[in-house]
Design an enzyme around this catalytic site. Structure first.
Site, PDB file in Angstrom:
ATOM      1  N   LYS A  56       1.193 -10.615  -9.966  1.00 20.43           N
ATOM      2  CA  LYS A  56       2.346  -9.869  -9.451  1.00 20.43           C
ATOM      3  C   LYS A  56       3.248 -10.786  -8.626  1.00 20.43           C
ATOM      4  O   LYS A  56       4.305 -10.372  -8.151  1.00 20.43           O
ATOM      5  CB  LYS A  56       1.896  -8.751  -8.499  1.00 20.43           C
ATOM      6  CG  LYS A  56       1.229  -7.545  -9.061  1.00 20.43           C
ATOM      7  CD  LYS A  56       1.180  -6.480  -7.921  1.00 20.43           C
ATOM      8  CE  LYS A  56      -0.044  -5.659  -7.912  1.00 20.43           C
ATOM      9  NZ  LYS A  56      -0.096  -4.739  -6.752  1.00 20.43           N
ATOM     10  N   LYS A  58       2.363 -11.757  -5.741  1.00 16.85           N
ATOM     11  CA  LYS A  58       2.151 -11.329  -4.348  1.00 16.85           C
ATOM     12  C   LYS A  58       0.885 -12.004  -3.828  1.00 16.85           C
ATOM     13  O   LYS A  58      -0.181 -11.839  -4.385  1.00 16.85           O
ATOM     14  CB  LYS A  58       1.933  -9.804  -4.283  1.00 16.85           C
ATOM     15  CG  LYS A  58       3.183  -8.977  -4.453  1.00 16.85           C
ATOM     16  CD  LYS A  58       2.848  -7.484  -4.390  1.00 16.85           C
ATOM     17  CE  LYS A  58       3.000  -6.949  -2.982  1.00 16.85           C
ATOM     18  NZ  LYS A  58       3.012  -5.474  -2.931  1.00 16.85           N
TER      19      LYS A  58
HETATM   20  N1  C2G Z   1       4.461   2.428   0.317  1.00 17.66           N
HETATM   21  C1  C2G Z   1       5.140   3.457   0.970  1.00 17.66           C
HETATM   22  N2  C2G Z   1       5.911   3.153   2.033  1.00 17.66           N
HETATM   23  C2  C2G Z   1       6.034   1.877   2.472  1.00 17.66           C
HETATM   24  C3  C2G Z   1       5.334   0.841   1.826  1.00 17.66           C
HETATM   25  C4  C2G Z   1       4.538   1.140   0.740  1.00 17.66           C
HETATM   26  O1  C2G Z   1       5.047   4.632   0.575  1.00 17.66           O
HETATM   27  N3  C2G Z   1       6.840   1.623   3.542  1.00 17.66           N
HETATM   28  C5  C2G Z   1       3.634   2.776  -0.847  1.00 17.66           C
HETATM   29  C6  C2G Z   1       4.115   2.098  -2.131  1.00 17.66           C
HETATM   30  O2  C2G Z   1       5.196   2.820  -2.706  1.00 17.66           O
HETATM   31  C7  C2G Z   1       2.853   2.138  -2.987  1.00 17.66           C
HETATM   32  C8  C2G Z   1       1.720   2.034  -1.948  1.00 17.66           C
HETATM   33  O3  C2G Z   1       2.315   2.326  -0.668  1.00 17.66           O
HETATM   34  O4  C2G Z   1       2.755   3.381  -3.674  1.00 17.66           O
HETATM   35  C9  C2G Z   1       1.100   0.657  -1.913  1.00 17.66           C
HETATM   36  O5  C2G Z   1       2.143  -0.274  -1.716  1.00 17.66           O
HETATM   37  P1  C2G Z   1       1.814  -1.833  -2.011  1.00 17.66           P
HETATM   38  O6  C2G Z   1       0.566  -2.210  -1.333  1.00 17.66           O
HETATM   39  O7  C2G Z   1       3.069  -2.614  -1.777  1.00 17.66           O
HETATM   40  O8  C2G Z   1       1.488  -1.823  -3.571  1.00 17.66           O
HETATM   41  P2  C2G Z   1       2.434  -2.289  -4.771  1.00 17.66           P
HETATM   42  O9  C2G Z   1       2.774  -3.723  -4.622  1.00 17.66           O
HETATM   43  O10 C2G Z   1       3.514  -1.295  -4.876  1.00 17.66           O
HETATM   44  O11 C2G Z   1       1.427  -2.219  -6.027  1.00 17.66           O
HETATM   45  O12 C2G Z   1      -0.021  -0.844 -10.321  1.00 17.66           O
HETATM   46  C10 C2G Z   1       0.741  -0.504  -9.187  1.00 17.66           C
HETATM   47  C11 C2G Z   1       0.736  -1.623  -8.175  1.00 17.66           C
HETATM   48  O13 C2G Z   1      -0.578  -2.043  -7.869  1.00 17.66           O
HETATM   49  C12 C2G Z   1       1.447  -1.153  -6.905  1.00 17.66           C
END
Ligand code: C2G
Length: 140
Positions: A56, A58
């Site tokens: 990703k 990340k």
């Molecule tokens: N999230 C949120 N509010 C934020 C930050 C994150 O609601 N301020 C939510 C994101 O939308 C996501 C979840 O928290 O649904 C996890 O976010 P991340 O750890 O950034 O995951 P992500 O990189 O979006 O990976 O297959 C899907 C991926 O694995 C998602």
């Protein structure tokens, strides 16, 4: 399990699932998870492995084992599994008997094809907080 006529002893649990990296666990993550859990009776969270995160682009501060442990410790989370690849969601939904897939709305539309297998719900993100912002603020 949704879609089948209930039979005695049938699994009537409404199982919710979501996916994410959950690095530097913060209130945005916790809010998403608790709102997801409120949509059913059980919440399964697939936490992205370090290897998947690399694809990703990340780099997580905490390794998968610690990110998974922190998510698993939340009262609203019933089970944590690894997320190895984008394509595992349909298999997970069937294998784990998922009724509702939940993601933050930065993902809106991205998983609509799974509506053939389960409900798909995109919840509003929590504004003003992100792992990236935390890292930026800490070096400022
Ligand atoms: N999230 C949120 N509010 C934020 C930050 C994150 O609601 N301020 C939510 C994101 O939308 C996501 C979840 O928290 O649904 C996890 O976010 P991340 O750890 O950034 O995951 P992500 O990189 O979006 O990976 O297959 C899907 C991926 O694995 C998602």
């Amino acid at each position: 399990m949704r879609g089948t006529a209930p039979t005695p002893g049938d699994d009537m649990t409404v199982r919710v699932m979501t996916y994410g990296t959950f690095d530097l666990l913060h209130v945005g993550h916790v809010s998403l998870l608790s709102r997801a859990r409120a949509l059913g009776d059980e919440l399964v969270v697939a936490v992205s492995t370090d290897e998947f995160n690399a694809t990703k682009g990340k780099g997580a501060y905490f390794p998968w084992s610690e990110r998974a442990a922190m998510v698993a410790a939340l009262r609203c989370v019933d089970r944590v599994v690894p997320e190895h690849r984008w394509e595992q969601k349909a298999h997970d939904v069937v294998r784990l008997g998922v009724d509702v897939l939940v993601m933050g709305d930065d993902w809106v539309g991205r998983f609509d094809e799974l509506r053939a297998l389960c409900d798909v719900v995109y919840l509003p993100r929590t504004p003003g907080i992100s792992t990236t912002r935390i890292k930026q603020d800490l070096v400022a």
